[in-house]
Structure formats: C-alpha cells, structure tokens
Design a protein around this motif. Structure first.
Motif, short mmCIF file in Angstrom:
data_model
loop_
_atom_site.label_atom_id
_atom_site.label_comp_id
_atom_site.label_asym_id
_atom_site.label_seq_id
_atom_site.Cartn_x
_atom_site.Cartn_y
_atom_site.Cartn_z
N GLU A 1 30.44 31.42 28.28
CA GLU A 1 31.88 31.15 28.40
C GLU A 1 32.30 30.03 27.45
O GLU A 1 33.39 30.08 26.87
N LYS A 2 31.43 29.05 27.26
CA LYS A 2 31.77 27.95 26.34
C LYS A 2 31.89 28.48 24.91
O LYS A 2 32.80 28.10 24.17
N ASP B 1 33.11 44.62 28.46
CA ASP B 1 32.80 45.23 29.76
C ASP B 1 31.50 44.68 30.33
O ASP B 1 31.41 44.33 31.50
N VAL C 1 44.07 40.40 35.49
CA VAL C 1 44.03 39.88 34.11
C VAL C 1 42.66 40.14 33.49
O VAL C 1 41.65 39.56 33.91
N GLY C 2 42.65 41.01 32.50
CA GLY C 2 41.42 41.25 31.74
C GLY C 2 40.39 42.12 32.44
O GLY C 2 39.36 42.44 31.87
N THR C 3 40.66 42.50 33.68
CA THR C 3 39.67 43.27 34.43
C THR C 3 39.81 44.77 34.15
O THR C 3 40.74 45.19 33.45
N ARG C 4 38.92 45.55 34.73
CA ARG C 4 38.99 47.01 34.55
C ARG C 4 40.30 47.58 35.10
O ARG C 4 40.72 48.66 34.70
N TYR D 1 40.94 47.18 24.04
CA TYR D 1 40.32 46.37 25.10
C TYR D 1 40.28 47.18 26.39
O TYR D 1 39.25 47.23 27.07
N LEU D 2 41.42 47.83 26.71
CA LEU D 2 41.48 48.60 27.95
C LEU D 2 40.49 49.77 27.91
O LEU D 2 39.84 50.07 28.91
N MET E 1 37.16 48.60 28.58
CA MET E 1 36.99 48.29 30.01
C MET E 1 37.00 49.56 30.86
O MET E 1 37.07 49.49 32.08
N PRO F 1 35.36 25.59 30.12
CA PRO F 1 34.25 25.54 31.08
C PRO F 1 33.65 24.14 31.18
O PRO F 1 32.99 23.83 32.18
N HIS G 1 45.08 29.15 32.11
CA HIS G 1 44.44 30.45 31.91
C HIS G 1 43.31 30.36 30.90
O HIS G 1 43.16 31.20 30.05
N TYR G 2 42.53 29.29 30.99
CA TYR G 2 41.49 28.98 30.01
C TYR G 2 42.11 28.71 28.64
O TYR G 2 41.49 28.95 27.61
N SER H 1 34.35 35.16 32.91
CA SER H 1 35.77 35.22 33.24
C SER H 1 36.48 36.24 32.35
O SER H 1 36.36 36.20 31.12
N THR H 2 37.25 37.13 32.98
CA THR H 2 37.98 38.12 32.19
C THR H 2 39.21 37.51 31.52
O THR H 2 39.79 38.15 30.64
N LEU H 3 39.60 36.32 31.91
CA LEU H 3 40.64 35.62 31.15
C LEU H 3 40.12 35.32 29.75
O LEU H 3 40.85 35.42 28.77
N LEU H 4 38.82 34.98 29.69
CA LEU H 4 38.22 34.65 28.40
C LEU H 4 37.92 35.89 27.58
O LEU H 4 38.16 35.92 26.37
N THR H 5 37.39 36.92 28.23
CA THR H 5 37.06 38.13 27.46
C THR H 5 38.32 38.72 26.82
O THR H 5 38.31 39.12 25.66
N LEU H 6 39.42 38.73 27.59
CA LEU H 6 40.67 39.26 27.05
C LEU H 6 41.19 38.39 25.91
O LEU H 6 41.55 38.90 24.84
N MET H 7 41.18 37.09 26.14
CA MET H 7 41.72 36.18 25.12
C MET H 7 40.96 36.30 23.81
O MET H 7 41.55 36.39 22.72
N ASN I 1 43.11 39.26 40.35
CA ASN I 1 42.76 37.85 40.12
C ASN I 1 44.00 36.99 39.82
O ASN I 1 44.02 35.80 40.12
N ASP J 1 31.01 42.42 33.67
CA ASP J 1 30.05 42.82 34.72
C ASP J 1 29.05 41.71 35.01
O ASP J 1 28.56 41.58 36.13
N TRP K 1 35.16 30.26 24.80
CA TRP K 1 36.32 29.37 24.91
C TRP K 1 36.54 28.60 23.61
O TRP K 1 37.68 28.43 23.17
#
Lengths: 88, 275
Positions: free
Chosen positions: A7-8, A50, B191-194, A78-79, A82, B63, B57-58, A58-64, B233, A54, A11
């Motif tokens: 995550e770091k 994805d 947000v960002g999930t499946r 992205y969708l 996922m 972290p 939101h990060y 954090s999905t906030l980070l994966t999306l960003m 979330n 799993d 980020w």
C-alpha cells in the motif's frame, strides 16, 4: 513484509509526481525502494488490481493508482479488470 | 458566544464537478441545485463559519499515518485532486476557532491530529466549493477529517462523542459567531471494489428516512459489517453525518434531494437538519 508495504508503494505513486515518473520509466527500479515479494512486485508492475483487492489492499488505492497510471479514460478497463462486464 | 445556527448532510462525490461522460444531466442538475439551496440557506442563516466534517480517501493521509480525527488549524488550500475541475485555491480559514476546538478537545479527552498546512481532498473541498464559497466570499471554514473510509475505522460511538465535543466547543467559544455544520459523504457506494457502480436505493432511502426522523440512535446502531454489505465501503461515511448530527442537541431532517447515479458511483442525498 505485508500488504501495508505494498500500500505504501502504491500511495507514494499517487502522492509524489516524481515517484510516479520514476515508476513509469522503470517500474522495477521504483519498486527496489520497497520490500515486496515477487508476487507483490508483479501485481504493481502489471496493475493486477483484482489480485491486490483480493489480497486485502485498499481499493481506494488500487483505483487511484490505476487511473493515475493508465489515465482517466481507463476507468472502464479498471471495472473489467475487477470482473465487471463492460462493453468495449 | 458562538452558536450553531444550521446543519446539513450532503455527498462529497468528486465526479459532481469532474463531469464524467454519460452523466444524467437532469439528475446532476437536481443534485447541484440542492447544493445551491444549501448555499442559499447558509447565507440566509447569516453564518460566519462552516465546519465541514469529511473523510480522506488516501489522498491526504497514507499508510504511514492515519489519524482517527484531524482538524485544520492553519493555512487551507485545495483541492488536492487536479482532475476535479476545480482550480486549486486558498480556502478561508478560521484558525482562531479551530485552535479553540483543538484545545477544548485536548482538555476533554480528545487528542486531535492537527494540520497547520492542510490541502483538502474532495471529502471537504467539494461541499465547500458548492455550498460555502457561493454563500459569500468572507465565509470562513474549519475542515475536520474523521477516519470513516480508511482502516482502522473510527467507531460509530467515537464519531458521536467527537461530534458532541465539537458542538460543546463551538458553544463555549466566547466570540459572537454563527456556525453551520456540514456532515459529508455517502450514501451507498462501492469505491474501487468489484461492485463499483452499484447503488442500493433502499438502503439510501432508509438512511434519509432516519435522518428526517432525527433517529440518531438507530443510525448509531448500524454495524460496520452492515454498512459494508448493504451500502458499500463508501457508506461508512455516514459516520461523518453522525458526527455532524451529534453537534446538535436534537434535530429532524428535511431531504432536499435524492438521486441514485451509478455513473457517479453513488446514491446522492442532500438534507437539512432542522434544529
């Protein structure tokens, strides 16, 4: 170490344009600054969002990070990544 | 003495100003119209300061450090996100009252994280941009961030206690100022999930119904696991609403608008809390 280090690494990409530029130029070199497993390195290099989600990232980070690296027009990608069925 | 003269709950969806393609314009206009109505009410209430309670939101916190609750006590700028369609700007602060809230909290069991140079993410800058700035250029702001979207999550109980303390702190500020409170975020969104893009209208109407009834007890009884399953979330941001509601001795609500907008990945609700 743990997904927190992953995550770091993600980020920092969003926080520092210089780091994002370094990642774009040489992803492996950028990731040498973080203690990651081979699987985690591969996830960041290939933006396997994805898998990361799993694994508990954090999905906030994966999306960003996905949008930042691939551009805002990559949102449908992205969708799809996922698992959603988004028409091309 | 300072007094809380109004309160509102509203989304902070950054896509409201980013204008993604395929947005339902009628729905967007309805939501933006509700934000404009809030701005009109803030002006009508002759507010001096708006305290906006949002969540990161990060964008601001990473972290390496995630504060349970943080307050901007100095220079304010925003937005952090360059893609929101809002030019980065200086935001009017009220550092004197923010310092007072910081110190009042410290004296009453709340050790704030404090930022002297806070660059605001959409969690507070979006409502400030749409409903504070249009109410008057002289309007001052105090941004408060609680950890409702980043783990470790703040508990519902702590959000309530924090809100109560903020209300008491405002009412003990020995300067005649009129204060409005915003609780921002929600309602259902993943947000960002499946499941991203899903909106649970039934869940959203339930939250707005509880808001209209002023049923803080039921809102506070919702478990994190329930939020995550039924509202996604992003719905944990209702803790921001609860924090805002808890600044008040009591309230009922009036819903200005509700629009389920999958293309903006959120069920968007705006309500005034009637004191």
């Amino acid at each position: 170490m743990s997904i927190f280090m992953l995550e770091k690494a993600l980020w920092d990409l969003g926080d520092d344009p210089h780091k994002a530029a370094a990642y774009r130029e040489n992803p492996n070199g950028y990731l040498d600054n973080y203690i990651l497993t081979d699987r985690e390195r591969n996830q960041v290099i290939n933006l396997e969002v994805d898998q990361m989600a799993d694994d508990g990232v954090s999905t906030l980070l994966t999306l960003m990070v996905y949008i930042m690296i691939r551009g805002t027009e990559s949102f449908p990608d992205y969708l799809r990544k996922m698992g959603q069925e988004i028409p091309a | 003495m300072a007094n809380i003269v109004g309160a509102f709950c509203m989304p902070h969806d950054p896509y409201l100003t980013a204008s993604p393609p395929n947005t339902n314009q009628q729905q967007l206009n309805n939501v933006l119209g509700a934000f404009a109505k809030v701005a009109d009410r803030v002006k009508e209430l002759k507010a001096d300061t708006v305290i906006t309670i949002g969540s990161d939101h990060y964008c601001m916190f990473g972290p390496q450090l995630i504060p349970a609750y943080a307050i901007g006590i100095g220079d304010l700028t925003g937005p952090m996100e360059p893609w929101m369609g809002i030019e980065q700007q200086v935001v009017n602060d009220n550092r004197e009252m923010a310092q007072h809230i910081l110190q009042y909290g410290a004296a009453n069991g709340f050790d704030w994280a404090a930022s002297k140079t806070m660059c605001l993410d959409h969690g507070t800058i979006l409502p400030i941009h749409l409903s504070v700035t249009p109410a008057g250029k002289q309007m001052k702001n105090i941004p408060i961030y609680i950890s409702s979207t980043l783990e470790p999550f703040i508990s519902m109980q702590r959000s309530h206690q924090l809100g109560k303390m903020i209300g008491d702190a405002v009412r003990s500020w020995p300067v005649d100022e009129r204060v409005v409170i915003f609780g921002t975020g929600g309602i259902s969104h993943w947000v960002g999930t499946r499941e991203m893009g899903k909106v649970n209208e039934a869940f959203d109407h339930w939250i707005l119904d509880l808001t209209e009834k002023g049923d803080l007890a039921t809102l506070m009884s919702i478990e994190d696991s329930y939020f995550l399953e039924h509202g996604g979330n992003g719905s944990l941001e209702i803790k921001n609403w609860v924090c805002a509601m808890s600044t008040l001795p009591g309230f009922t609500g009036e819903t200005y608008c509700y629009e389920p907008m999958p293309e903006l990945i959120t069920g968007l609700g705006v309500a005034e809390l009637i004191l």
